[in-house]
Design a protein around this motif. Structure first.
Motif, PDB file in Angstrom:
ATOM      1  N   PRO A  72       0.808  -1.230   0.000  1.00 35.07           N
ATOM      2  CA  PRO A  72       0.000   0.000   0.000  1.00 35.07           C
ATOM      3  C   PRO A  72       0.837   1.274   0.000  1.00 35.07           C
ATOM      4  O   PRO A  72       0.324   2.338  -0.358  1.00 35.07           O
ATOM      5  N   GLY A  73       2.107   1.186   0.348  1.00 38.73           N
ATOM      6  CA  GLY A  73       2.958   2.372   0.344  1.00 38.73           C
ATOM      7  C   GLY A  73       3.585   2.681  -0.989  1.00 38.73           C
ATOM      8  O   GLY A  73       4.291   3.697  -1.125  1.00 38.73           O
ATOM      9  N   TYR A  74       3.346   1.847  -2.001  1.00 35.45           N
ATOM     10  CA  TYR A  74       3.930   2.075  -3.322  1.00 35.45           C
ATOM     11  C   TYR A  74       2.974   2.906  -4.179  1.00 35.45           C
ATOM     12  O   TYR A  74       1.748   2.794  -4.058  1.00 35.45           O
ATOM     13  N   GLY A  75       3.538   3.676  -5.088  1.00 38.67           N
ATOM     14  CA  GLY A  75       2.729   4.379  -6.070  1.00 38.67           C
ATOM     15  C   GLY A  75       2.285   3.443  -7.182  1.00 38.67           C
ATOM     16  O   GLY A  75       2.679   2.269  -7.235  1.00 38.67           O
ATOM     17  N   TRP A  76       1.493   3.984  -8.093  1.00 34.76           N
ATOM     18  CA  TRP A  76       0.892   3.158  -9.144  1.00 34.76           C
ATOM     19  C   TRP A  76       0.851   3.912 -10.457  1.00 34.76           C
ATOM     20  O   TRP A  76       0.393   5.054 -10.520  1.00 34.76           O
ATOM     21  N   GLU A  80      -3.725   1.429 -18.162  1.00 38.63           N
ATOM     22  CA  GLU A  80      -5.185   1.419 -18.161  1.00 38.63           C
ATOM     23  C   GLU A  80      -5.800   2.034 -16.913  1.00 38.63           C
ATOM     24  O   GLU A  80      -6.996   1.867 -16.679  1.00 38.63           O
ATOM     25  N   THR A  81      -5.017   2.744 -16.118  1.00 38.54           N
ATOM     26  CA  THR A  81      -5.538   3.445 -14.948  1.00 38.54           C
ATOM     27  C   THR A  81      -5.277   4.930 -15.111  1.00 38.54           C
ATOM     28  O   THR A  81      -4.169   5.320 -15.499  1.00 38.54           O
ATOM     29  N   ALA A  82      -6.284   5.757 -14.819  1.00 40.60           N
ATOM     30  CA  ALA A  82      -6.088   7.208 -14.903  1.00 40.60           C
ATOM     31  C   ALA A  82      -4.929   7.621 -13.995  1.00 40.60           C
ATOM     32  O   ALA A  82      -4.851   7.191 -12.843  1.00 40.60           O
ATOM     33  N   ASP A  83      -4.049   8.445 -14.516  1.00 40.50           N
ATOM     34  CA  ASP A  83      -2.855   8.866 -13.776  1.00 40.50           C
ATOM     35  C   ASP A  83      -3.182  10.108 -12.952  1.00 40.50           C
ATOM     36  O   ASP A  83      -3.391  11.185 -13.500  1.00 40.50           O
ATOM     37  N   ILE A  95       4.887  -0.079 -12.016  1.00 40.81           N
ATOM     38  CA  ILE A  95       4.622   0.386 -13.377  1.00 40.81           C
ATOM     39  C   ILE A  95       4.188  -0.823 -14.189  1.00 40.81           C
ATOM     40  O   ILE A  95       4.939  -1.798 -14.328  1.00 40.81           O
ATOM     41  N   VAL A  96       2.975  -0.760 -14.722  1.00 41.43           N
ATOM     42  CA  VAL A  96       2.276  -1.955 -15.216  1.00 41.43           C
ATOM     43  C   VAL A  96       1.707  -1.717 -16.607  1.00 41.43           C
ATOM     44  O   VAL A  96       1.121  -0.671 -16.887  1.00 41.43           O
ATOM     45  N   ASP A  97       1.878  -2.705 -17.464  1.00 40.53           N
ATOM     46  CA  ASP A  97       1.099  -2.781 -18.702  1.00 40.53           C
ATOM     47  C   ASP A  97       0.291  -4.071 -18.619  1.00 40.53           C
ATOM     48  O   ASP A  97       0.857  -5.169 -18.726  1.00 40.53           O
ATOM     49  N   PRO A  98      -1.020  -3.977 -18.392  1.00 36.80           N
ATOM     50  CA  PRO A  98      -1.829  -5.186 -18.201  1.00 36.80           C
ATOM     51  C   PRO A  98      -1.729  -6.158 -19.365  1.00 36.80           C
ATOM     52  O   PRO A  98      -1.611  -7.366 -19.160  1.00 36.80           O
ATOM     53  N   LEU A 240      17.177   5.349 -19.415  1.00 30.52           N
ATOM     54  CA  LEU A 240      15.834   5.888 -19.268  1.00 30.52           C
ATOM     55  C   LEU A 240      15.510   6.078 -17.792  1.00 30.52           C
ATOM     56  O   LEU A 240      15.907   5.272 -16.955  1.00 30.52           O
ATOM     57  N   ILE A 241      14.788   7.137 -17.485  1.00 28.37           N
ATOM     58  CA  ILE A 241      14.344   7.418 -16.126  1.00 28.37           C
ATOM     59  C   ILE A 241      12.822   7.327 -16.099  1.00 28.37           C
ATOM     60  O   ILE A 241      12.136   7.899 -16.955  1.00 28.37           O
ATOM     61  N   TYR A 242      12.300   6.627 -15.098  1.00 28.84           N
ATOM     62  CA  TYR A 242      10.866   6.366 -15.008  1.00 28.84           C
ATOM     63  C   TYR A 242      10.232   7.132 -13.855  1.00 28.84           C
ATOM     64  O   TYR A 242      10.918   7.678 -12.996  1.00 28.84           O
ATOM     65  N   ASN A 243       8.902   7.137 -13.883  1.00 26.56           N
ATOM     66  CA  ASN A 243       8.089   7.821 -12.868  1.00 26.56           C
ATOM     67  C   ASN A 243       8.385   9.309 -12.824  1.00 26.56           C
ATOM     68  O   ASN A 243       8.557   9.907 -11.764  1.00 26.56           O
ATOM     69  N   ARG A 244       8.392   9.912 -13.981  1.00 26.58           N
ATOM     70  CA  ARG A 244       8.433  11.367 -14.096  1.00 26.58           C
ATOM     71  C   ARG A 244       7.042  11.865 -14.460  1.00 26.58           C
ATOM     72  O   ARG A 244       6.128  11.083 -14.723  1.00 26.58           O
TER      73      ARG A 244
END
Length: 272
Positions: A72-76, A80-83, A95-98, A240-244
């Motif tokens: 529960p402490g992680y971001g998402w 397919e989920t509104a950011d 970080i997910v691609d269903p 590459l840098i993620y979660n920007r």
């Protein structure tokens, strides 16, 4: 800003890897209940050109419930989920691609994947790319190597551009200028995550993508390539840098480390 954090140790990476592997297997099983059964589908995004199906949304719901309940402490961040950007306040983010490769999924192709990564401070530390139809589970954690169905994998031993095999979209693998550089075109794969995973496995020397892929297409496969002895980089050679705030990325390549510089130089004017 997120609170200061010292980061996870190897035990933490391993625990997260086990979590994402289990979730990916469950997601793959769910996706297969829709596969080949003409699920409802429509188009989304700018210009309504990106396909999405009821299977994508069902898998996204499953992964949201499984992973966010466990951490529960992680971001998402999911395709397919509104950011809502709250992810930017977290040290660690799923970080997910269903379903990566929805076009392949809807057309009955076998290369679509489930892609799940845990990203810490902008870089992946645990990741799974699961191809349910081919029964291939690619796994990696920071410092732990890359694995396919329990066997360790590594990038190819190719040391030069001449004769290097290349996987990418049709606009790249059919480009006469690209081929004249000495590269050998191979199969076109509609899952970008899978395209990069087979570079990690040494089946193809180089994987390429034009500008436009997003965090969810790349993060898990990035770690696979890195832990297999390669690099996933843009055409200036940067990681590459993620979660920007912006989740999109420029043209990029996945290559054995020894080929990174020469391949960037060769492809930058052609696909950059």
């Amino acid at each position: 800003m997120p609170a200061a954090d010292t980061g996870m140790d190897e035990a933490g990476f391993e625990a997260d890897l086990q979590l994402v592997e289990t979730a990916a297997r469950q997601a793959g099983a769910l996706a297969l209940t829709f596969f080949g059964k003409d699920p409802e589908a429509w188009f989304k995004g700018k210009g309504n050109v990106a396909p999405v199906s009821e299977a994508d949304l069902a898998v996204d719901k499953l992964l949201t419930e499984q992973l966010r309940a466990a951490r529960p402490g992680y971001g998402w961040l999911s395709e397919e989920t509104a950011d809502d950007r709250s992810r930017l306040d977290h040290e660690r983010v799923f970080i997910v691609d269903p379903i990566d490769g929805t076009r392949a999924f809807l057309a009955g192709g076998d290369e679509w994947t489930i892609s799940i990564a845990v990203v810490e401070h902008g870089r992946p530390v645990a990741g799974a790319v699961f191809c349910p139809v081919r029964e291939e589970m690619f796994l990696a954690r920071k410092g732990g190597g890359a694995w396919l169905n329990g066997s360790r994998i590594s990038v190819s031993g190719q040391r030069g551009i001449e004769g290097a095999t290349l996987s990418g979209p049709h606009s790249i693998v059919a480009n006469e200028d690209v081929l004249s550089a000495g590269l050998v075109a191979t199969q076109i794969l509609r899952s970008l995550a899978y395209r990069l995973a087979i570079v990690a496995a040494g089946r193809v020397d180089v994987g390429a993508a034009r500008g436009g892929p997003s965090d969810w297409d790349l993060a898990a496969a990035d770690l696979l390539v890195q832990e297999a002895g390669g690099k996933l980089i843009d055409l200036t050679g940067r990681n590459l840098i993620y979660n920007r705030v912006r989740t999109g990325h420029p043209a990029l390549i996945a290559v054995p480390e020894v080929l990174a510089g020469p391949m960037c130089d060769a492809l930058r004017p052609l696909i950059g």
